[in-house]
Motif scaffolding. Structure first.
Motif, PDB file in Angstrom:
ATOM      1  N   ASN A  43       0.822  -0.996  -0.011  1.00 44.43           N
ATOM      2  CA  ASN A  43      -0.050  -0.105   0.013  1.00 44.43           C
ATOM      3  C   ASN A  43       0.916   1.280  -0.043  1.00 44.43           C
ATOM      4  O   ASN A  43       1.856   1.419   0.719  1.00 44.43           O
ATOM      5  N   GLY A  44       0.415   2.394  -0.805  1.00 50.10           N
ATOM      6  CA  GLY A  44       1.183   3.570  -0.792  1.00 50.10           C
ATOM      7  C   GLY A  44       1.736   3.827  -2.225  1.00 50.10           C
ATOM      8  O   GLY A  44       1.224   3.335  -3.215  1.00 50.10           O
ATOM      9  N   THR A  45       2.590   5.222  -2.301  1.00 46.24           N
ATOM     10  CA  THR A  45       2.965   5.456  -3.491  1.00 46.24           C
ATOM     11  C   THR A  45       4.550   5.184  -3.725  1.00 46.24           C
ATOM     12  O   THR A  45       5.270   5.457  -2.928  1.00 46.24           O
ATOM     13  N   TRP A  46       4.873   4.645  -4.971  1.00 43.46           N
ATOM     14  CA  TRP A  46       6.114   3.986  -5.204  1.00 43.46           C
ATOM     15  C   TRP A  46       6.843   4.695  -6.397  1.00 43.46           C
ATOM     16  O   TRP A  46       6.330   5.007  -7.299  1.00 43.46           O
ATOM     17  N   VAL A  47       7.948   5.248  -6.179  1.00 41.63           N
ATOM     18  CA  VAL A  47       8.762   5.843  -7.149  1.00 41.63           C
ATOM     19  C   VAL A  47      10.047   5.171  -7.471  1.00 41.63           C
ATOM     20  O   VAL A  47      10.685   4.539  -6.780  1.00 41.63           O
ATOM     21  N   LYS A  48      10.314   5.408  -8.725  1.00 39.73           N
ATOM     22  CA  LYS A  48      11.420   4.463  -9.398  1.00 39.73           C
ATOM     23  C   LYS A  48      12.822   4.922  -8.667  1.00 39.73           C
ATOM     24  O   LYS A  48      13.267   5.965  -8.661  1.00 39.73           O
ATOM     25  N   LYS A  49      13.409   3.841  -8.168  1.00 41.75           N
ATOM     26  CA  LYS A  49      14.624   3.978  -7.296  1.00 41.75           C
ATOM     27  C   LYS A  49      15.740   4.506  -8.256  1.00 41.75           C
ATOM     28  O   LYS A  49      16.459   5.278  -7.771  1.00 41.75           O
ATOM     29  N   ASP A  50      15.971   3.763  -9.386  1.00 41.20           N
ATOM     30  CA  ASP A  50      17.182   4.181  -9.877  1.00 41.20           C
ATOM     31  C   ASP A  50      17.150   5.810 -10.802  1.00 41.20           C
ATOM     32  O   ASP A  50      18.189   6.329 -10.746  1.00 41.20           O
TER      33      ASP A  50
END
Length: 267
Positions: A43-50
């Motif tokens: 659950n939540g908002t996920w941002v591209k790590k690289d």
């Protein structure tokens, strides 16, 4: 809608993990076990790590543009679950909205679940969760992966643009600054994680441009102040070590005549 696929590192699926790192490395069974394994973590908002990592290292979203391809940010809201599926909002290439579906069904591998045309898994390290999107290319028979880190809790509303902006601000800009304007007048400025600025006359909000599809010809990184409001103003910027230089335009960059020279203070 045309499908876009993250094109980062090729990876073997699910390496063995030490005591501090766990992944979905046990075969999954369709049913309650599958749901309960993933539900507490995703659950939540996920941002591209690289992408965020490259922005932070280069201090430049423009330099990181090659890492900002495919799905760059998405939100999973488990309260929207219907049956075994959750609709997922996403942004592709930091530009285009997309709607995907996460299904609590085993993917091609027994350690993944179905995510659009791709597959989703996770890894845990020191209680931090990283989500991983895997894509299998039917033509090349190769698998590529992209990792995603969770944005701060301020983004519970599911505003994907806000989540990406906040992560970029934290990576390169947020903090207190001391310096001068073009006339040599002292300036004390503050940039906050959530896009607020103080200490720059007439300016109250800021946005670091990260959509380089919308503005492909821009040759330098750009900050927009008071966007869509009275007194909107854009500056090109360069960050050299801890010093932020704001320029009226590219010509002023060439002549090294910044409108503001601001050195970041220690927190």
């Amino acid at each position: 809608m045309k499908r876009f696929v993250p094109l980062i590192i090729s990876a073997a699926l699910f390496c063995s993990c030490d005591n501090n790192q766990q992944s979905a490395d046990k075969p999954l069974n369709q049913g309650p076990e599958l749901l309960q394994q993933f539900k507490p973590l995703i659950n939540g908002t996920w941002v591209k790590k690289d992408y965020i990592k490259k922005v932070k290292k280069s201090k430049s979203p423009l330099e990181a543009v090659d890492h900002g391809v495919g799905v760059t940010v998405f939100r999973i809201d488990i309260s929207k679950m219907k049956g075994d599926s959750i609709p997922v909002t996403a942004v592709v290439n930091n530009h285009e909205a997309a709607n995907l579906t996460l299904r609590f069904q085993p993917g091609r591998n027994t350690t993944t679940i179905v995510f659009g045309n791709d597959e989703l898994s996770y890894k845990l390290k020191n209680n931090d969760t990283t989500l991983i999107i895997y894509h299998y290319d039917n033509k090349t028979k190769e698998t590529s992966s992209a990792q995603y880190i969770k944005a701060p809790d301020e983004n519970k509303v599911g505003d994907l643009a806000t989540a990406m902006n906040l992560m970029i601000n934290q990576a390169i800009l947020s903090g207190n600054y001391q310096g001068t304007d073009a006339t040599g007048k002292p300036v004390n400025a503050r940039f906050t994680d959530d896009g607020k600025v103080s200490g720059l006359p007439g300016l109250s909000t800021y946005f670091v441009q990260n959509d380089h599809i919308a503005d492909p010809q821009h040759s330098h990184d750009e900050i927009m102040f008071n966007m869509n409001a009275a007194g909107q103003k854009s500056y090109s910027f360069i960050i050299n070590k801890k010093t932020l230089y704001l320029y009226d335009d590219a010509e002023h960059i060439k002549s090294n005549k910044p409108s503001y020279t601001l050195k970041r203070k220690r927190d």
